[in-house]
Design a protein around this motif. Structure first.
Motif, PDB file in Angstrom:
ATOM      1  N   TYR A 194       0.504  -1.399   0.421  1.00  0.00           N
ATOM      2  CA  TYR A 194      -0.048  -0.304   0.075  1.00  0.00           C
ATOM      3  C   TYR A 194       0.487   0.999  -0.266  1.00  0.00           C
ATOM      4  N   TYR A 195       2.133   1.369   0.939  1.00  0.00           N
ATOM      5  CA  TYR A 195       2.964   2.494   0.873  1.00  0.00           C
ATOM      6  C   TYR A 195       3.200   2.596  -0.010  1.00  0.00           C
ATOM      7  N   GLN A 196       4.072   1.601  -1.818  1.00  0.00           N
ATOM      8  CA  GLN A 196       4.425   1.505  -2.303  1.00  0.00           C
ATOM      9  C   GLN A 196       4.087   2.320  -3.510  1.00  0.00           C
ATOM     10  N   THR A 197       2.407   2.100  -3.172  1.00  0.00           N
ATOM     11  CA  THR A 197       1.413   2.165  -4.310  1.00  0.00           C
ATOM     12  C   THR A 197       0.655   3.306  -4.159  1.00  0.00           C
ATOM     13  N   PHE A 198       1.373   4.319  -2.738  1.00  0.00           N
ATOM     14  CA  PHE A 198       0.978   5.741  -2.495  1.00  0.00           C
ATOM     15  C   PHE A 198      -0.183   5.625  -2.082  1.00  0.00           C
ATOM     16  N   GLU A 199      -1.439   4.152  -1.054  1.00  0.00           N
ATOM     17  CA  GLU A 199      -2.498   3.441  -0.878  1.00  0.00           C
ATOM     18  C   GLU A 199      -2.155   4.320   1.349  1.00  0.00           C
ATOM     19  N   PHE A 200      -1.416   5.459   1.295  1.00  0.00           N
ATOM     20  CA  PHE A 200      -1.484   5.826   2.812  1.00  0.00           C
ATOM     21  C   PHE A 200      -2.266   5.748   3.982  1.00  0.00           C
ATOM     22  N   ASP A 201      -3.394   6.026   3.137  1.00  0.00           N
ATOM     23  CA  ASP A 201      -4.622   5.775   4.644  1.00  0.00           C
ATOM     24  C   ASP A 201      -4.354   3.868   4.476  1.00  0.00           C
ATOM     25  N   LYS A 202      -4.796   3.519   3.366  1.00  0.00           N
ATOM     26  CA  LYS A 202      -4.782   1.769   3.548  1.00  0.00           C
ATOM     27  C   LYS A 202      -3.633   1.583   4.381  1.00  0.00           C
ATOM     28  N   ALA A 203      -2.092   2.071   4.633  1.00  0.00           N
ATOM     29  CA  ALA A 203      -1.329   1.539   4.752  1.00  0.00           C
ATOM     30  C   ALA A 203      -1.294   1.683   6.226  1.00  0.00           C
ATOM     31  N   THR A 204      -1.567   2.852   6.649  1.00  0.00           N
ATOM     32  CA  THR A 204      -1.468   3.319   8.135  1.00  0.00           C
ATOM     33  C   THR A 204      -2.891   2.204   8.832  1.00  0.00           C
ATOM     34  N   ALA A 205      -3.832   2.112   7.921  1.00  0.00           N
ATOM     35  CA  ALA A 205      -4.445   0.832   8.314  1.00  0.00           C
ATOM     36  C   ALA A 205      -4.170  -0.089   9.437  1.00  0.00           C
ATOM     37  N   VAL A 206      -3.379  -0.468   7.939  1.00  0.00           N
ATOM     38  CA  VAL A 206      -2.602  -2.318   8.991  1.00  0.00           C
ATOM     39  C   VAL A 206      -1.994  -2.208   9.080  1.00  0.00           C
ATOM     40  N   TYR A 207      -1.236  -0.859   9.439  1.00  0.00           N
ATOM     41  CA  TYR A 207       0.071  -0.607  10.637  1.00  0.00           C
ATOM     42  C   TYR A 207      -0.536  -0.321  12.478  1.00  0.00           C
ATOM     43  N   ASP A 208      -1.994  -0.269  11.821  1.00  0.00           N
ATOM     44  CA  ASP A 208      -2.549   0.057  12.910  1.00  0.00           C
ATOM     45  C   ASP A 208      -2.927  -1.438  13.400  1.00  0.00           C
ATOM     46  N   LYS A 209      -3.603  -2.374  12.614  1.00  0.00           N
ATOM     47  CA  LYS A 209      -3.866  -3.574  12.436  1.00  0.00           C
ATOM     48  C   LYS A 209      -3.064  -4.063  13.401  1.00  0.00           C
ATOM     49  N   ILE A 210      -1.551  -4.158  12.636  1.00  0.00           N
ATOM     50  CA  ILE A 210      -0.614  -5.378  13.321  1.00  0.00           C
ATOM     51  C   ILE A 210       0.136  -4.603  14.956  1.00  0.00           C
ATOM     52  N   ILE A 211      -0.773  -3.704  15.363  1.00  0.00           N
ATOM     53  CA  ILE A 211      -0.229  -2.797  16.254  1.00  0.00           C
ATOM     54  C   ILE A 211      -0.992  -3.361  17.504  1.00  0.00           C
ATOM     55  N   ALA A 212      -1.898  -3.364  16.772  1.00  0.00           N
ATOM     56  CA  ALA A 212      -3.333  -4.286  18.020  1.00  0.00           C
ATOM     57  C   ALA A 212      -3.445  -5.658  18.146  1.00  0.00           C
ATOM     58  N   THR A 213      -3.180  -6.635  17.056  1.00  0.00           N
ATOM     59  CA  THR A 213      -2.725  -7.167  17.490  1.00  0.00           C
ATOM     60  C   THR A 213      -1.632  -8.211  17.769  1.00  0.00           C
ATOM     61  N   THR A 214      -0.464  -7.940  17.562  1.00  0.00           N
ATOM     62  CA  THR A 214       0.520  -8.475  17.435  1.00  0.00           C
ATOM     63  C   THR A 214       1.577  -8.648  19.105  1.00  0.00           C
ATOM     64  N   THR A 215       1.611  -9.447  19.924  1.00  0.00           N
ATOM     65  CA  THR A 215       2.292 -10.054  21.072  1.00  0.00           C
ATOM     66  C   THR A 215       3.883  -9.580  21.008  1.00  0.00           C
ATOM     67  N   SER A 216       4.349  -8.949  19.997  1.00  0.00           N
ATOM     68  CA  SER A 216       5.486  -9.365  20.194  1.00  0.00           C
ATOM     69  C   SER A 216       6.420  -7.709  19.721  1.00  0.00           C
ATOM     70  N   GLU A 217       7.152  -7.121  20.912  1.00  0.00           N
ATOM     71  CA  GLU A 217       7.522  -6.107  21.559  1.00  0.00           C
ATOM     72  C   GLU A 217       8.137  -5.629  20.199  1.00  0.00           C
ATOM     73  N   GLU A 218       8.835  -5.761  19.253  1.00  0.00           N
ATOM     74  CA  GLU A 218       9.113  -5.939  18.520  1.00  0.00           C
ATOM     75  C   GLU A 218       8.791  -4.982  17.672  1.00  0.00           C
ATOM     76  N   LYS A 219       7.892  -5.643  16.932  1.00  0.00           N
ATOM     77  CA  LYS A 219       6.990  -5.789  15.673  1.00  0.00           C
ATOM     78  C   LYS A 219       6.910  -4.707  15.658  1.00  0.00           C
ATOM     79  N   LYS A 220       5.875  -4.656  17.360  1.00  0.00           N
ATOM     80  CA  LYS A 220       4.541  -3.634  17.222  1.00  0.00           C
ATOM     81  C   LYS A 220       5.822  -2.088  16.667  1.00  0.00           C
ATOM     82  N   ALA A 221       6.927  -2.364  17.360  1.00  0.00           N
ATOM     83  CA  ALA A 221       8.170  -1.031  17.573  1.00  0.00           C
ATOM     84  C   ALA A 221       8.064  -0.620  16.434  1.00  0.00           C
ATOM     85  N   GLN A 222       8.358  -2.606  15.051  1.00  0.00           N
ATOM     86  CA  GLN A 222       8.802  -1.431  13.462  1.00  0.00           C
ATOM     87  C   GLN A 222       7.452  -1.030  13.174  1.00  0.00           C
TER      88      GLN A 222
END
Length: 178
Positions: free
Chosen positions: A135-163
């Motif tokens: 999404y980021y590479q195709t300039f769909e920034f809103d969708k990329a942000t939403a996916v990163y929010d989903k990762i932050i909300a679901t992952t239990t890995s602090e490293e992946k959350k920080a990334q």
């Protein structure tokens, strides 16, 4: 013939375990002649072709990248064949996403496959990272942000959350810079 097909699959697996990708590719290719409806075999053909593309050198020093490109196109066709057999085959969905984003530089082509992967495996964080990247590479920034929010909300890995948080900041900076 059935035993021969199984033998080629086992041989390919042994070659793959020993990082003998060219030999593994040929063994898996032979196995597909006995089992043409086995998505796993096509997946392994694609994986081996990807490894072979990365080792393809221009021994003639002519500047040609034809051999590498041919291996990448073989990987693409093998992933697509695996997905034709089983459209929800998650390993092939992930693999073709990697191929399109990082090897063929066609992130737009990766998106539908990665969206399917995200629907099937809602907590596949690596797949979500790939989708957000596409999404980021195709300039769909809103969708990329939403996916990163989903990762932050679901992952239990602090490293992946920080990334994911760092990547989200980068996406937002790019969105506001444009």
């Amino acid at each position: 013939n059935q035993q021969i097909g199984i033998w080629y699959k086992m041989l390919g697996s042994r070659y793959l375990d020993n990082q003998m990708y060219g030999e593994a590719l040929e063994a898996f290719r032979m196995a597909t002649t006995y089992y043409p409806a086995n998505q796993n075999l096509y997946y392994y053909v694609a994986v081996c072709a990807g490894y072979m593309a990365n080792q393809a050198l221009d021994y003639s020093a002519s500047g040609s990248t034809a051999q590498k490109f041919n291996y990448l196109k073989l990987a693409e066709s093998a992933y697509l064949e695996a997905l034709k057999i089983d459209p929800k085959y998650t390993r092939a969905l992930y693999g073709i996403g990697v191929l399109y984003i990082f090897e063929l530089d066609e992130p737009g082509k990766a998106i539908p496959y990665l969206e399917t992967l995200a629907e099937i495996e809602k907590r596949n964080v690596d797949g979500l990272f790939l989708l957000a990247n596409a999404y980021y590479q195709t300039f769909e920034f809103d969708k990329a942000t939403a996916v990163y929010d989903k990762i932050i909300a679901t992952t239990t890995s602090e490293e992946k959350k920080a990334q994911a948080e760092a990547n989200k900041r980068q996406v937002l900076e790019a969105a506001y810079a444009g």
